[in-house]
Design a protein around this motif. Structure first.
Motif, PDB file in Angstrom:
ATOM      1  N   VAL A   1      70.198  60.192   3.563  1.00  0.00           N
ATOM      2  CA  VAL A   1      70.088  60.193   5.011  1.00  0.00           C
ATOM      3  C   VAL A   1      68.800  60.919   5.346  1.00  0.00           C
ATOM      4  N   GLU A   2      68.030  60.365   6.258  1.00  0.00           N
ATOM      5  CA  GLU A   2      66.794  61.004   6.699  1.00  0.00           C
ATOM      6  C   GLU A   2      66.963  61.428   8.150  1.00  0.00           C
ATOM      7  N   ILE A   3      66.292  62.495   8.520  1.00  0.00           N
ATOM      8  CA  ILE A   3      66.309  62.927   9.915  1.00  0.00           C
ATOM      9  C   ILE A   3      64.883  63.083  10.422  1.00  0.00           C
ATOM     10  N   ALA A   4      64.753  63.069  11.736  1.00  0.00           N
ATOM     11  CA  ALA A   4      63.478  63.305  12.395  1.00  0.00           C
ATOM     12  C   ALA A   4      63.744  64.156  13.630  1.00  0.00           C
ATOM     13  N   HIS A   5      62.929  65.164  13.829  1.00  0.00           N
ATOM     14  CA  HIS A   5      63.011  65.970  15.048  1.00  0.00           C
ATOM     15  C   HIS A   5      62.202  65.261  16.119  1.00  0.00           C
ATOM     16  N   LEU A   6      62.832  64.957  17.228  1.00  0.00           N
ATOM     17  CA  LEU A   6      62.243  64.144  18.284  1.00  0.00           C
ATOM     18  C   LEU A   6      61.972  64.976  19.531  1.00  0.00           C
ATOM     19  N   ASP A   7      61.284  64.371  20.484  1.00  0.00           N
ATOM     20  CA  ASP A   7      61.011  65.030  21.762  1.00  0.00           C
ATOM     21  C   ASP A   7      62.303  65.473  22.438  1.00  0.00           C
ATOM     22  N   GLY A   8      62.230  66.545  23.163  1.00  0.00           N
ATOM     23  CA  GLY A   8      63.378  67.036  23.911  1.00  0.00           C
ATOM     24  C   GLY A   8      64.456  67.658  23.045  1.00  0.00           C
TER      25      GLY A   8
ATOM     26  N   VAL B   1      68.680  60.159  13.083  1.00  0.00           N
ATOM     27  CA  VAL B   1      69.277  60.073  11.751  1.00  0.00           C
ATOM     28  C   VAL B   1      69.275  58.599  11.346  1.00  0.00           C
ATOM     29  N   ARG B   2      68.801  58.330  10.112  1.00  0.00           N
ATOM     30  CA  ARG B   2      68.790  56.951   9.617  1.00  0.00           C
ATOM     31  C   ARG B   2      69.092  56.911   8.126  1.00  0.00           C
ATOM     32  N   ASP B   3      69.397  55.718   7.639  1.00  0.00           N
ATOM     33  CA  ASP B   3      69.667  55.470   6.228  1.00  0.00           C
ATOM     34  C   ASP B   3      68.339  55.175   5.533  1.00  0.00           C
ATOM     35  N   SER B   4      68.016  55.939   4.501  1.00  0.00           N
ATOM     36  CA  SER B   4      66.731  55.754   3.828  1.00  0.00           C
ATOM     37  C   SER B   4      66.617  54.396   3.136  1.00  0.00           C
ATOM     38  N   LYS B   5      67.738  53.755   2.829  1.00  0.00           N
ATOM     39  CA  LYS B   5      67.703  52.429   2.214  1.00  0.00           C
ATOM     40  C   LYS B   5      67.289  51.360   3.206  1.00  0.00           C
ATOM     41  N   ASN B   6      67.383  51.649   4.495  1.00  0.00           N
ATOM     42  CA  ASN B   6      67.068  50.680   5.539  1.00  0.00           C
ATOM     43  C   ASN B   6      66.232  51.360   6.632  1.00  0.00           C
ATOM     44  N   PRO B   7      65.009  51.773   6.302  1.00  0.00           N
ATOM     45  CA  PRO B   7      64.215  52.544   7.261  1.00  0.00           C
ATOM     46  C   PRO B   7      63.824  51.780   8.523  1.00  0.00           C
ATOM     47  N   HIS B   8      63.885  50.456   8.486  1.00  0.00           N
ATOM     48  CA  HIS B   8      63.529  49.676   9.674  1.00  0.00           C
ATOM     49  C   HIS B   8      64.768  49.226  10.446  1.00  0.00           C
ATOM     50  N   GLY B   9      65.931  49.659   9.967  1.00  0.00           N
ATOM     51  CA  GLY B   9      67.169  49.359  10.669  1.00  0.00           C
ATOM     52  C   GLY B   9      67.361  50.335  11.816  1.00  0.00           C
ATOM     53  N   GLY B  10      68.540  50.394  12.323  1.00  0.00           N
ATOM     54  CA  GLY B  10      68.834  51.275  13.443  1.00  0.00           C
ATOM     55  C   GLY B  10      68.885  52.736  13.047  1.00  0.00           C
ATOM     56  N   ALA B  11      68.821  53.566  14.043  1.00  0.00           N
ATOM     57  CA  ALA B  11      68.937  55.011  13.853  1.00  0.00           C
ATOM     58  C   ALA B  11      69.855  55.569  14.926  1.00  0.00           C
ATOM     59  N   LEU B  12      70.571  56.601  14.576  1.00  0.00           N
ATOM     60  CA  LEU B  12      71.373  57.329  15.557  1.00  0.00           C
ATOM     61  C   LEU B  12      70.506  58.427  16.143  1.00  0.00           C
ATOM     62  N   VAL B  13      70.656  58.689  17.427  1.00  0.00           N
ATOM     63  CA  VAL B  13      69.906  59.757  18.079  1.00  0.00           C
ATOM     64  C   VAL B  13      70.901  60.697  18.740  1.00  0.00           C
ATOM     65  N   PHE B  14      70.789  61.978  18.393  1.00  0.00           N
ATOM     66  CA  PHE B  14      71.691  63.004  18.899  1.00  0.00           C
ATOM     67  C   PHE B  14      70.966  63.946  19.841  1.00  0.00           C
ATOM     68  N   THR B  15      71.673  64.385  20.869  1.00  0.00           N
ATOM     69  CA  THR B  15      71.131  65.425  21.748  1.00  0.00           C
ATOM     70  C   THR B  15      71.159  66.749  20.993  1.00  0.00           C
ATOM     71  N   PRO B  16      70.439  67.750  21.500  1.00  0.00           N
ATOM     72  CA  PRO B  16      70.486  69.056  20.833  1.00  0.00           C
ATOM     73  C   PRO B  16      71.912  69.609  20.712  1.00  0.00           C
ATOM     74  N   LEU B  17      72.721  69.465  21.749  1.00  0.00           N
ATOM     75  CA  LEU B  17      74.094  69.985  21.691  1.00  0.00           C
ATOM     76  C   LEU B  17      74.940  69.232  20.671  1.00  0.00           C
ATOM     77  N   GLU B  18      74.783  67.921  20.609  1.00  0.00           N
ATOM     78  CA  GLU B  18      75.529  67.130  19.630  1.00  0.00           C
ATOM     79  C   GLU B  18      75.133  67.505  18.204  1.00  0.00           C
ATOM     80  N   TRP B  19      73.835  67.673  17.967  1.00  0.00           N
ATOM     81  CA  TRP B  19      73.357  68.023  16.626  1.00  0.00           C
ATOM     82  C   TRP B  19      73.849  69.410  16.222  1.00  0.00           C
TER      83      TRP B  19
END
Length: 68
Positions: free
Chosen positions: A23-30, A35-53
């Motif tokens: 699993v790969e993660i990226a710190h995003l704006d705000g 969070v995404r699957d490294s086997k499918n980097p061009h597939g979908g990603a989940l995005v969590f708010t700071p509170l959810e994370w």
């Protein structure tokens, strides 16, 4: 929620094996976290708010997801 992930810097845990089964993660704006699957980097990603994370990390560190 639509988030532009084109400039995201994705990374794996230093504890990951050399393969791509991670699993790969990226710190995003705000403070959001992608969070995404490294086997499918061009597939979908989940995005969590700071509170959810923070909630996820709290229960993960507390053993909530450990196998019985």
């Amino acid at each position: 929620m639509s988030v532009d992930l084109s400039g995201a810097h994705w990374f794996k845990s230093t504890r990951s094996a050399a393969g791509n089964d991670c699993v790969e993660i990226a710190h995003l704006d705000g403070g959001r976290v992608g969070v995404r699957d490294s086997k499918n980097p061009h597939g979908g990603a989940l995005v969590f708010t700071p509170l959810e994370w923070d909630a996820f990390l709290s229960v993960a560190r507390g053993g909530e997801f450990d196998r019985p």
